[in-house]
Write a protein that holds these residues in place. Sequence first.
Motif, PDB file in Angstrom:
ATOM      1  N   SER A  85      -3.411   1.399  -5.041  1.00 50.62           N
ATOM      2  CA  SER A  85      -4.213   0.597  -5.966  1.00 50.62           C
ATOM      3  C   SER A  85      -3.759  -0.854  -6.064  1.00 50.62           C
ATOM      4  N   GLN A 134       0.840  -1.217   0.000  1.00 51.14           N
ATOM      5  CA  GLN A 134       0.000   0.000   0.000  1.00 51.14           C
ATOM      6  C   GLN A 134       0.859   1.244   0.000  1.00 51.14           C
ATOM      7  N   THR A 179      -6.529  -4.250  -2.715  1.00 50.93           N
ATOM      8  CA  THR A 179      -7.939  -3.899  -2.554  1.00 50.93           C
ATOM      9  C   THR A 179      -8.275  -3.734  -1.074  1.00 50.93           C
ATOM     10  N   LYS A 180      -9.310  -2.973  -0.851  1.00 45.97           N
ATOM     11  CA  LYS A 180      -9.753  -2.744   0.523  1.00 45.97           C
ATOM     12  C   LYS A 180     -10.221  -4.043   1.174  1.00 45.97           C
ATOM     13  N   GLU A 181     -10.897  -4.887   0.403  1.00 40.26           N
ATOM     14  CA  GLU A 181     -11.392  -6.154   0.944  1.00 40.26           C
ATOM     15  C   GLU A 181     -10.238  -7.058   1.384  1.00 40.26           C
ATOM     16  N   LYS A 182      -9.167  -7.084   0.558  1.00 43.19           N
ATOM     17  CA  LYS A 182      -8.002  -7.906   0.891  1.00 43.19           C
ATOM     18  C   LYS A 182      -7.342  -7.435   2.183  1.00 43.19           C
ATOM     19  N   TYR A 183      -7.173  -6.125   2.283  1.00 49.05           N
ATOM     20  CA  TYR A 183      -6.542  -5.562   3.484  1.00 49.05           C
ATOM     21  C   TYR A 183      -7.393  -5.847   4.726  1.00 49.05           C
TER      22      TYR A 183
END
Length: 297
Positions: free
Chosen positions: A132, A127, A135-139
């Motif tokens: 980019s 990050q 992804t937010k979901e992965k984090y």
Amino acid sequence: MKTFFTLLFVSLLGLVVALGVIYYGDMKQSGNNIAISSFKLPYKSFIAGTGIVESGSKNIVIGSSVGGIVKEVAIQSGDKVHKGQFLFRIDDSKISINLPILKAQIATALSQVESAKHQLDIIQKMQDVSVSMVTKEKYTKLLDNYNEAKANLKLAQQKYKALLKQQKLYKVYAPIDGIILHSDITVGSYFAPNSQALVLGSNHYNIKVNINEFDAWKFHKCAQATAFIRGNPEQKVQLSYLYTIPMIKPKTNLTGSPTEQSDTRVLQIVYQINKQPDFPLYVGEILDVFIQNIEGE
């Protein structure tokens, strides 16, 4: 006629022998009697009572919140102990067998925390390079995995600490400085949580005195009091007033006297011994106590 005198002689001889046996037996019996020395009454006017020696701390029945087979005993009746001294140990195999399992769970949970933290660190570095790239979901998923791993580790550690704390209950220690008054604990015996097998008392003794309710009105707490050892009135102890149990109750400590009535009601007064005597006193021992009657002198 000759037969008559022979029978008369034999009868007289038997009578003499019988009298001799009775006389000799009385002399032998009197020779075996032990003379008990008389003693001078300590006060001109007094209240007589019976006292029983008690532990100053009361009798402490040593218990445990757990029961089980006794594996180790470090004391016996009559031993002096200090506060915190180890007394005995109950079999804790059911607890100890689970300790290695919990240790392994802690190690596994710690490994999972380190793995989750490592993965989270990688994502955070990515990050930093470019938002980019992750992804937010992965984090969010990796962060949740890390927090879950930490929670599992904390839970395993808490279980281990709780088990260690529970294991301590299987070792019993002295709550006060004192003396073991009674112990029936042996290795291999079963110790129940409500067991009466081990009794501890403090090193100093009190004397609880019973006086007849008819003499209760004469009692004054400022009066002197003396206790005498039964069978040896030359051994005595001076007493100091502690407190009165403000309740007349039926007498329970019977002395065995043939004139004693079981329906006697008594006032109970507790004294402490002024100075430790040079002769032994035993918990439960009955003494003859005389309390000065101030009004009568």
